[in-house]
Design a protein around this motif. Structure first.
Motif, PDB file in Angstrom:
ATOM      1  N   PRO A   1       0.883  -1.174   0.000  1.00 43.29           N
ATOM      2  CA  PRO A   1       0.000   0.000   0.000  1.00 43.29           C
ATOM      3  C   PRO A   1       0.924   1.229   0.000  1.00 43.29           C
ATOM      4  N   ALA A   2       0.738   2.090  -0.987  1.00 42.84           N
ATOM      5  CA  ALA A   2       1.689   3.195  -1.154  1.00 42.84           C
ATOM      6  C   ALA A   2       1.045   4.324  -1.944  1.00 42.84           C
ATOM      7  N   GLY A   3       1.617   5.498  -1.806  1.00 44.90           N
ATOM      8  CA  GLY A   3       1.114   6.625  -2.577  1.00 44.90           C
ATOM      9  C   GLY A   3       1.850   7.896  -2.234  1.00 44.90           C
ATOM     10  N   HIS A   4       1.370   8.970  -2.805  1.00 48.12           N
ATOM     11  CA  HIS A   4       2.026  10.267  -2.692  1.00 48.12           C
ATOM     12  C   HIS A   4       1.558  11.051  -1.464  1.00 48.12           C
ATOM     13  N   LEU A   5       2.481  11.795  -0.914  1.00 53.03           N
ATOM     14  CA  LEU A   5       2.176  12.749   0.151  1.00 53.03           C
ATOM     15  C   LEU A   5       1.328  13.866  -0.445  1.00 53.03           C
ATOM     16  N   GLU A   6       0.254  14.226   0.235  1.00 54.51           N
ATOM     17  CA  GLU A   6      -0.627  15.294  -0.228  1.00 54.51           C
ATOM     18  C   GLU A   6      -0.360  16.579   0.568  1.00 54.51           C
TER      19      GLU A   6
ATOM     20  N   THR B   1       0.933  14.959   7.007  1.00 59.08           N
ATOM     21  CA  THR B   1       2.194  14.436   7.514  1.00 59.08           C
ATOM     22  C   THR B   1       2.484  13.101   6.830  1.00 59.08           C
ATOM     23  N   LEU B   2       3.723  12.673   6.920  1.00 55.74           N
ATOM     24  CA  LEU B   2       4.096  11.374   6.348  1.00 55.74           C
ATOM     25  C   LEU B   2       3.292  10.246   6.989  1.00 55.74           C
ATOM     26  N   ARG B   3       3.115  10.329   8.301  1.00 57.89           N
ATOM     27  CA  ARG B   3       2.335   9.293   9.005  1.00 57.89           C
ATOM     28  C   ARG B   3       0.886   9.276   8.536  1.00 57.89           C
ATOM     29  N   GLU B   4       0.283  10.455   8.428  1.00 58.62           N
ATOM     30  CA  GLU B   4      -1.104  10.533   7.961  1.00 58.62           C
ATOM     31  C   GLU B   4      -1.235   9.961   6.549  1.00 58.62           C
ATOM     32  N   ALA B   5      -0.266  10.267   5.697  1.00 59.04           N
ATOM     33  CA  ALA B   5      -0.298   9.768   4.323  1.00 59.04           C
ATOM     34  C   ALA B   5      -0.245   8.244   4.289  1.00 59.04           C
ATOM     35  N   ALA B   6       0.604   7.645   5.115  1.00 62.56           N
ATOM     36  CA  ALA B   6       0.729   6.189   5.133  1.00 62.56           C
ATOM     37  C   ALA B   6      -0.565   5.517   5.587  1.00 62.56           C
ATOM     38  N   VAL B   7      -1.182   6.054   6.617  1.00 60.84           N
ATOM     39  CA  VAL B   7      -2.440   5.493   7.126  1.00 60.84           C
ATOM     40  C   VAL B   7      -3.552   5.673   6.088  1.00 60.84           C
TER      41      VAL B   7
ATOM     42  N   THR C   1      12.020  10.540 -10.219  1.00 63.28           N
ATOM     43  CA  THR C   1      12.657  10.100  -8.982  1.00 63.28           C
ATOM     44  C   THR C   1      11.656  10.170  -7.838  1.00 63.28           C
ATOM     45  N   TYR C   2      11.603   9.086  -7.074  1.00 64.64           N
ATOM     46  CA  TYR C   2      10.696   8.982  -5.930  1.00 64.64           C
ATOM     47  C   TYR C   2      11.522   8.790  -4.660  1.00 64.64           C
ATOM     48  N   GLN C   3      11.151   9.514  -3.609  1.00 63.55           N
ATOM     49  CA  GLN C   3      11.687   9.246  -2.285  1.00 63.55           C
ATOM     50  C   GLN C   3      10.576   8.544  -1.526  1.00 63.55           C
ATOM     51  N   ARG C   4      10.833   7.319  -1.096  1.00 62.82           N
ATOM     52  CA  ARG C   4       9.829   6.493  -0.423  1.00 62.82           C
ATOM     53  C   ARG C   4      10.194   6.351   1.051  1.00 62.82           C
ATOM     54  N   VAL C   5       9.263   6.721   1.913  1.00 62.47           N
ATOM     55  CA  VAL C   5       9.402   6.456   3.342  1.00 62.47           C
ATOM     56  C   VAL C   5       8.535   5.242   3.625  1.00 62.47           C
ATOM     57  N   CYS C   6       9.182   4.154   4.035  1.00 58.36           N
ATOM     58  CA  CYS C   6       8.460   2.895   4.250  1.00 58.36           C
ATOM     59  C   CYS C   6       8.259   2.650   5.739  1.00 58.36           C
ATOM     60  N   PHE C   7       6.996   2.560   6.119  1.00 58.51           N
ATOM     61  CA  PHE C   7       6.597   2.320   7.505  1.00 58.51           C
ATOM     62  C   PHE C   7       6.243   0.851   7.714  1.00 58.51           C
ATOM     63  N   THR C   8       6.208   0.444   8.972  1.00 59.82           N
ATOM     64  CA  THR C   8       5.596  -0.824   9.359  1.00 59.82           C
ATOM     65  C   THR C   8       4.302  -0.490  10.088  1.00 59.82           C
ATOM     66  N   ALA C   9       3.369  -1.425  10.023  1.00 58.82           N
ATOM     67  CA  ALA C   9       2.088  -1.203  10.693  1.00 58.82           C
ATOM     68  C   ALA C   9       1.459  -2.537  11.031  1.00 58.82           C
TER      69      ALA C   9
ATOM     70  N   PRO D   1      17.225  -3.448  11.261  1.00 59.81           N
ATOM     71  CA  PRO D   1      16.343  -3.085  12.362  1.00 59.81           C
ATOM     72  C   PRO D   1      15.149  -2.266  11.868  1.00 59.81           C
ATOM     73  N   ILE D   2      14.104  -2.275  12.670  1.00 60.35           N
ATOM     74  CA  ILE D   2      12.967  -1.385  12.447  1.00 60.35           C
ATOM     75  C   ILE D   2      13.192  -0.172  13.337  1.00 60.35           C
ATOM     76  N   HIS D   3      13.085   0.988  12.751  1.00 60.63           N
ATOM     77  CA  HIS D   3      13.391   2.229  13.472  1.00 60.63           C
ATOM     78  C   HIS D   3      12.126   2.794  14.132  1.00 60.63           C
ATOM     79  N   SER D   4      12.339   3.489  15.213  1.00 62.62           N
ATOM     80  CA  SER D   4      11.241   4.107  15.947  1.00 62.62           C
ATOM     81  C   SER D   4      10.536   5.148  15.080  1.00 62.62           C
ATOM     82  N   LEU D   5       9.242   5.278  15.291  1.00 64.62           N
ATOM     83  CA  LEU D   5       8.492   6.337  14.618  1.00 64.62           C
ATOM     84  C   LEU D   5       9.016   7.727  14.982  1.00 64.62           C
ATOM     85  N   ASP D   6       9.754   7.822  16.077  1.00 62.56           N
ATOM     86  CA  ASP D   6      10.306   9.100  16.516  1.00 62.56           C
ATOM     87  C   ASP D   6      11.293   9.687  15.514  1.00 62.56           C
ATOM     88  N   VAL D   7      11.828   8.858  14.579  1.00 60.09           N
ATOM     89  CA  VAL D   7      12.753   9.400  13.591  1.00 60.09           C
ATOM     90  C   VAL D   7      12.034  10.272  12.571  1.00 60.09           C
ATOM     91  N   VAL D   8      10.715  10.160  12.503  1.00 60.74           N
ATOM     92  CA  VAL D   8       9.920  10.963  11.578  1.00 60.74           C
ATOM     93  C   VAL D   8       9.435  12.192  12.342  1.00 60.74           C
TER      94      VAL D   8
END
Length: 146
Positions: A35-40, A44-50, A80-88, A137-144
């Motif tokens: 599941p992926a798409g563009h930031l609007e 926020t990046l988190r809101e976009a991912a959800v 060119t795409y910059q992708r921020v990949c989250f876990t959920a 490793p999986i990084h903390s959400l705090d890095v965003v």
């Protein structure tokens, strides 16, 4: 020509060894992607991912971490795409919800089932994000920082 990278988000969702993917039509071909798409704007990046995960799969998710940040230039168009990949984690499914235009389904596949179908990957990032998730490793959400 002015160069403008596109900021995108993606989400890796695992449940008992299976991962949630999006099956979508791209240039007349069915491809698999996270599941992926563009930031609007004003998002926020988190809101976009959800949001993207819900729109493309019908699943509400809770973000749990960050797999990584990727830079990818599509060979088909040079964008060119910059992708921020989250876990959920999957929280709630809305099976009656209409999915985004072009989305055919939201299958759950194992890593091996995905790896057996490279011709169906939207890009190499699909498997790379899964493998990076599994290797950690999986990084903390705090890095965003929103």
């Amino acid at each position: 020509m002015t160069w403008h990278p596109h900021i995108t988000v993606a989400t890796v969702i695992e449940d008992n060894g299976r991962f949630l993917f999006v099956e979508e039509l791209k240039n007349g071909k069915l491809v698999l992607n996270q599941p992926a798409g563009h930031l609007e704007p004003d998002e926020t990046l988190r809101e976009a991912a959800v949001r993207e995960t819900l729109e493309e799969t019908g699943w509400d998710v809770e973000l749990t971490g960050v797999v990584g940040i990727y830079l990818y230039t599509a060979p088909s168009n040079g964008v060119t795409y910059q992708r921020v990949c989250f876990t959920a984690r999957a929280v709630r499914h809305h099976p009656g919800r209409a999915l985004d235009t072009g989305i055919v389904g939201a299958p759950w596949l194992t890593r091996d089932e995905l790896a057996e179908q490279p011709e169906r990957w939207r890009s190499h990032l699909v498997l790379e994000c899964i493998d990076d998730y599994l290797a950690g490793p999986i990084h903390s959400l705090d890095v965003v920082r929103d």
